[in-house]
Design a protein around this motif. Structure first.
Motif, PDB file in Angstrom:
ATOM      1  N   LEU A 271      74.484 -20.371 -61.636  1.00  0.00           N
ATOM      2  CA  LEU A 271      73.273 -19.861 -61.007  1.00  0.00           C
ATOM      3  C   LEU A 271      72.199 -20.925 -60.909  1.00  0.00           C
ATOM      4  O   LEU A 271      71.238 -20.786 -60.184  1.00  0.00           O
ATOM      5  N   THR A 272      72.333 -21.982 -61.709  1.00  0.00           N
ATOM      6  CA  THR A 272      71.441 -23.124 -61.547  1.00  0.00           C
ATOM      7  C   THR A 272      72.336 -24.347 -61.464  1.00  0.00           C
ATOM      8  O   THR A 272      73.510 -24.265 -61.722  1.00  0.00           O
ATOM      9  N   GLY A 273      71.760 -25.472 -61.115  1.00  0.00           N
ATOM     10  CA  GLY A 273      72.600 -26.656 -61.024  1.00  0.00           C
ATOM     11  C   GLY A 273      72.970 -26.974 -59.594  1.00  0.00           C
ATOM     12  O   GLY A 273      72.558 -26.295 -58.668  1.00  0.00           O
ATOM     13  N   PRO A 274      73.784 -28.010 -59.418  1.00  0.00           N
ATOM     14  CA  PRO A 274      74.047 -28.512 -58.062  1.00  0.00           C
ATOM     15  C   PRO A 274      74.725 -27.546 -57.111  1.00  0.00           C
ATOM     16  O   PRO A 274      74.599 -27.679 -55.919  1.00  0.00           O
ATOM     17  N   ILE A 275      75.486 -26.561 -57.637  1.00  0.00           N
ATOM     18  CA  ILE A 275      76.133 -25.643 -56.704  1.00  0.00           C
ATOM     19  C   ILE A 275      75.624 -24.233 -56.955  1.00  0.00           C
ATOM     20  O   ILE A 275      76.364 -23.276 -56.995  1.00  0.00           O
ATOM     21  N   ALA A 276      74.338 -24.153 -57.117  1.00  0.00           N
ATOM     22  CA  ALA A 276      73.716 -22.896 -57.526  1.00  0.00           C
ATOM     23  C   ALA A 276      73.913 -21.765 -56.541  1.00  0.00           C
ATOM     24  O   ALA A 276      73.840 -20.606 -56.900  1.00  0.00           O
ATOM     25  N   PHE A 277      74.183 -22.085 -55.285  1.00  0.00           N
ATOM     26  CA  PHE A 277      74.290 -20.994 -54.320  1.00  0.00           C
ATOM     27  C   PHE A 277      75.628 -20.276 -54.427  1.00  0.00           C
ATOM     28  O   PHE A 277      75.803 -19.182 -53.894  1.00  0.00           O
TER      29      PHE A 277
ATOM     30  N   ASP B 183      74.863 -17.593 -66.865  1.00  0.00           N
ATOM     31  CA  ASP B 183      74.753 -18.818 -66.075  1.00  0.00           C
ATOM     32  C   ASP B 183      75.439 -19.983 -66.788  1.00  0.00           C
ATOM     33  O   ASP B 183      75.239 -20.192 -67.978  1.00  0.00           O
TER      34      ASP B 183
ATOM     35  N   ALA C 219      75.304 -23.176 -65.465  1.00  0.00           N
ATOM     36  CA  ALA C 219      74.546 -24.379 -65.113  1.00  0.00           C
ATOM     37  C   ALA C 219      75.448 -25.564 -64.800  1.00  0.00           C
ATOM     38  O   ALA C 219      75.043 -26.696 -64.942  1.00  0.00           O
TER      39      ALA C 219
ATOM     40  N   ASP D 207      77.675 -26.872 -66.402  1.00  0.00           N
ATOM     41  CA  ASP D 207      77.713 -27.753 -67.557  1.00  0.00           C
ATOM     42  C   ASP D 207      78.726 -27.213 -68.561  1.00  0.00           C
ATOM     43  O   ASP D 207      78.672 -26.054 -68.947  1.00  0.00           O
ATOM     44  N   MET D 208      79.658 -28.071 -68.986  1.00  0.00           N
ATOM     45  CA  MET D 208      80.733 -27.605 -69.858  1.00  0.00           C
ATOM     46  C   MET D 208      80.220 -27.050 -71.185  1.00  0.00           C
ATOM     47  O   MET D 208      80.735 -26.059 -71.690  1.00  0.00           O
TER      48      MET D 208
END
Lengths: 286, 388, 319
Positions: free
Chosen positions: B40-46, B77, B79, B81-82
């Motif tokens: 939901l956030t981060g580079p591919i949030a869409f 979410d 993010a 990130d692992m």
């Protein structure tokens, strides 16, 4: 021979974008001693605004660059006047503050523009390619090289040949004396910061062709800026230019010759320069 | 003295929410809880909301009930990130007591959380393929198939088109390597030869150096790790005047419409592997597309179709177990699932890998709108390595 | 400075988890690990005054040592992995310290950043440093303490971490209060003066750097066991920022500041993400900004000031 030229041109166009990104941050670091970790976020803001103006509203690319630069410049100015101004000699606080802005600006861009990345864009008349030595090379990249050179010359002129530049350099070398001479350093600093952020934002639009427009550009561009500054040295346009071009070209040839080591060549260059000349190739002593 | 009392208070204050949160989850959960880890956030949030839509649709269709029990969906979410994926997994498993997790998307995250989730006996479904390595944990539902299996149709199609030599170009990380391997293995299986393998790092923006250094070949089989990379790659491909035809994988044909429409006419005619297109001509799909558009206000794409199908499969398994979501009952039931989805028929192999149809699609434009048109179907796609 | 308050807190830390779910215990473990990481950073940053942007290199080095031992040799025994991890982290710090201390000020920052990124890049690219199918190493399980019949679970692992934390805390505390620690503060405040008085400032800075790295390595070792996997990210700047943020937020140059900063960061990040999954970075960033603007010396110090005002107003006896 054409392989060499094409890769060189690739490297130079990427290098020019790197130069644009790093120049603002380097100058602010050298002149004001301010570590602005949000510099990459300014780039991102400029890219988004420029996209809105040039692509969504259909205005000209030049207008997009201007809009990008202005928006980033204003955000930067606001941050400097409102917050950073109180933290002049405190790098720790600057670091935390500007880092916080990276998070904030990224999330705001996400909120306003949504999470999907925008495709690279450039001026309409720049779409298409030239024939160079029998190979195709995009017009837009040539344009980036030219724009970069023009800006480099302009900034160098500003730095070395104007009163403003002299003030900046004097302030870098000896702040007390400069102020003692009655020069309004506060005003000078505000202007410098604005210009630095403006360039970052403009770079966001110019570089959109190569880096796209995304909400995670903030950290990424920051990293690139840091690498260029390490290599080229802090505080001078020449340093940022040399650093940018060097990294760009090494990166391009690195990818062509050792594709699996791509990012590594950048870091390796960085380390070599650090061992040989810790202040960067053309850095001023801080 | 007082300095440390204040600290005690401060720490106590901060810890208290967990204290109260912890106490509450002691009793056995009556509703079936399904956790989902989204970006939901981060580079591919869409992408996050899109996957969620698919899940929600499937759950709404059964009124959030199966086997007499209510279903509760808990979104988290990741993010991109692992570390966050693992943290969220822990929260879902230990605090919320879920036994089923849908997601996450990233392949690296799968491998990172797999040992933990296998240990805790949680049925996990990847949103979009998974590495064959995951099957050794025996708790992964890999949909629509493994990385390698997904792109096999590209390799087969290239061979079917008569191409003899290929350059593969892909992003150099575990996911990209898997996808490219699928193209390569399938192409070679049909007698083709891969003459060059080009790799670029994750997050690469500048494809110029790679595009300028290609050898001669009949076709380029490529993979880029995300819509933004796809945009950059495709636009630079055209800029550099590369003449070798492209056959893309996954993200090529699954690009949500927002992005396809932004690339303009330069991409018309692009062909690539797709696991779903909105205009597929089945009764079920037409109804599903209408329902989704009505519910969420936009035409659905491969991402929603994926999560929808996954949820349908899980629901089918839950129905078989009569609502029992304990792992030991659910897993064997899942392996027996056979359902129809908007993407086509779905069944499950004994390793937990879904068996579905793969499609090759072509990007066309009609009346100013872009759409993907299916031009070939490969039935029952299976990872070539499993055939042996 | 009596030991009583510290004992009180240690007791609280020991008792609270018994009332929490395993998830809560996990969070507390995470908090302790990061608090240790931040405390280690405080030595080089808060006390010696060296702004380093590559501290995660040592953290990650410790973690990777553990991970590699598991991946390639199947070693679970804590008494092997921990010392080895510590040695690795210390060696890395020793090497990096020599390179980094050739620079000062801004350049020190840039150099440490570069070194950290180099490790990151290595970890990403070198096959031997990765598990099959991913970037990073997975499959780490809770350590084996070599005590027959005792295998760790969440709560016992927490206590193990707590013990390590307390030991490190005590060691660092003694260090900081010792003549060595005072010399560091002197160097931070005015290096040329310290040199003039005859101190070998380089040696002090270097020692601080290495010790700092060693403790970061310990945090990294514990982290690998907590997280069950390590990834290149744990060596790079994204992780290097964390102890810096925590130390500054909590109060630089105070001993407990980083611990408070770690608590604030870990808990705010966790709960903001759960309750506001799309806007939480905004909350976190806003927190950083607010801390700087209103609690400049750190939240820890700020809370202290409030306490002092309150106690003064209510006439609570000074201790």
């Amino acid at each position: 021979m054409d392989w060499f030229v094409i890769n060189l041109l690739n490297g130079m166009s990427y290098g020019m974008v790197l130069f644009l990104i790093a120049s603002g941050m380097s100058i602010v670091l050298g002149a004001m001693g301010i570590i602005n970790l949000a510099h990459g976020a300014f780039y991102m803001v400029g890219a988004f605004v420029g996209w809105t103006v040039a692509v969504k509203c259909g205005a000209t690319f030049g207008l997009g660059i201007l809009a990008g630069g202005l928006s980033a410049g204003l955000v930067g100015l606001a941050m400097e006047r409102g917050l950073l101004r109180h933290l002049y000699k405190q790098p720790n606080e600057q670091v935390l503050l500007t880092f916080g802005f990276v998070y904030i600006l990224s999330n705001v861009c996400l909120w306003v523009w949504g999470g999907w990345p925008r495709p690279p864009f450039t001026a309409k008349f720049l779409v298409g390619s030239f024939e160079i030595m029998g190979r195709s090379f995009p017009k837009a990249r040539i344009a980036i090289i030219l724009i970069g050179l023009i800006l480099a010359v302009g900034l160098w002129w500003l730095q070395d040949r104007t009163r403003m530049g002299a003030i900046v350099r004097a302030g870098m070398d000896d702040k007390e004396t400069t102020m003692g001479l009655g020069i309004n350093l506060e005003l000078a600093f505000a202007v410098i910061f604005f210009i630095s952020s403006f360039i970052a934002g403009a770079a966001g639009v110019i570089g959109a062709q190569l880096l796209g427009v995304r909400t995670d550009l903030g950290m990424e561009v920051l990293l690139l800026a840091l690498i260029v500054i390490i290599v080229g040295g802090v505080g001078s346009i020449q340093g940022a230019l040399l650093g940018g071009i060097l990294i760009g070209v090494i990166d391009a040839f690195g990818k062509a010759v050792f594709p699996q080591l791509a990012m590594f060549t950048m870091y390796l260059t960085m380390i070599v320069v650090l061992i040989v000349r810790p202040t960067g190739l053309l850095g001023r002593k801080i | 003295m007082k300095r440390f009392i204040i600290l005690f208070l401060a720490i106590g204050l901060m810890v208290s929410p967990i204290l109260f949160g912890g106490v509450g989850t002691a009793q056995a959960a009556k509703p079936i809880k399904i956790g989902t880890i989204l970006n939901l956030t981060g580079p591919i949030a869409f992408i996050g909301p899109l996957f969620k839509n698919g899940i929600v649709m499937a759950l709404e269709e059964v009124n959030y009930t199966v086997g007499g029990r209510k279903i509760e969906l808990i979104p988290e979410d990741a993010a991109a990130d692992m570390d966050v994926c693992l943290e969220k997994s822990r929260k879902l498993v230990e605090r919320d007591q879920v036994h089923i997790i849908i997601g996450p998307l990233m392949g690296d995250a799968h491998m990172a959380i797999a040992p933990y989730l296998a240990n805790k006996k949680v049925l996990t479904a990847s949103f979009y393929c998974g590495d064959l390595e995951l099957t050794k944990y025996k708790n992964w539902f890999i949909y629509p198939t493994t990385l390698v299996g997904l792109t096999a149709p590209v390799g087969y199609y290239a061979a079917d088109l008569g191409y003899k030599t290929m350059i593969t170009a892909g992003t150099d990380y575990a996911g990209g390597q898997g996808f490219i391997k699928g193209i390569k293995l399938a192409f070679e299986e049909r007698g083709g030869k891969v003459v060059q393998q080009v790799w670029w790092p994750v997050g690469n923006k500048d494809f110029g150096p790679y595009l300028s250094n290609l050898k001669k070949a009949d076709v380029i089989g490529y993979f880029v790790e995300g819509p933004s990379a796809a945009q950059l790659f495709l636009s630079q491909y055209h800029e550099f005047g590369v003449k070798i035809p492209l056959l893309g994988t996954t993200l090529a044909a699954d690009m949500p419409d927002q992005i396809t429409s932004q690339l303009g006419d330069s991409v018309v005619g692009l062909q690539g592997q797709a696991l779903y297109m909105a205009n597929m001509d089945t009764q079920m799909n037409k109804k599903w597309v209408a329902d989704m558009t009505k519910r969420f206000g936009q035409t659905p794409g491969g991402l929603e179709a994926n999560s929808y199908a996954i949820t349908r499969a899980i629901l089918a398994a839950l129905k078989m177990t009569g609502g029992d979501d304990s792992f030991d009952k659910l897993w064997p039931a899942l392996l027996k699932v056979k359902v129809e989805t908007p993407q086509g028929p779905l069944s499950v192999s004994k390793e937990g890998i879904a068996i579905t149809d793969g499609y090759i699609a072509e990007l066309k434009k009609k009346d100013g709108k872009f759409y993907w048109d299916p031009i070939k179907t490969y039935k029952g796609v299976v990872d070539p390595r499993l055939k042996k | 400075m009596t030991a009583a308050p510290y004992l009180a807190i240690a007791l609280i830390l020991a008792i609270i988890p018994l009332f929490l779910s395993t998830y809560g215990q996990g969070l507390m473990t995470r908090f302790l690990i990061f608090a240790l990481f931040a405390m280690s950073y405080n030595v080089v940053f808060g006390y010696a005054g060296l702004l380093s942007l590559g501290h995660a290199a040592f953290f990650g080095a410790g973690g990777y040592a553990v991970a590699l031992l598991k991946l390639h040799a199947g070693v679970d025994l804590f008494w092997i992995t921990a010392p080895l991890g510590l040695v690795v982290a210390t060696l890395v710090a020793g090497l990096f310290g020599i390179i980094a201390l050739r620079a000062s000020g801004i350049y020190f920052l840039l150099v440490t950043f570069a070194l950290g990124q180099m490790l990151y890049s290595l970890a990403w690219n070198v096959k031997w440093l990765n598990s099959k199918g991913m970037q990073g190493i997975t499959g780490i399980t809770l350590p084996d303490l070599g005590i027959p019949g005792l295998s760790l679970d969440t709560i016992s692992f927490y206590y193990m971490v707590l013990i390590c934390f307390i030991i490190s805390f005590v060691l660092l505390y003694r260090l900081v209060r010792s003549p060595f620690g005072l010399a560091l503060v002197g160097i931070r405040e005015d290096e040329s003066r310290m040199e003039a008085v005859g101190y070998n400032t380089w040696l002090y800075k270097y020692t601080a750097f290495v010790i700092s790295g060693a403790f970061a390595g310990i945090a990294g070792i514990l982290f690998a066991y907590y997280n069950f996997f390590v990834s290149p990210k744990h060596l790079g700047i994204a992780t290097s920022f964390l102890p810096m943020v925590m130390a500054i937020m909590g109060g630089l140059g105070t001993f407990l500041g980083p611990v408070i900063g770690a608590a604030v960061y870990v808990f705010v990040e966790t709960f903001a993400s759960i309750f506001l999954p799309q806007r939480w970075p905004l909350i976190l960033g806003g927190l950083f900004v607010l801390t700087i603007m209103f609690a400049r010396e750190g939240i820890g110090v700020y809370l202290l000031r409030i306490w002092e005002k309150v106690s003064h107003r209510y006439g609570i006896a000074e201790s």
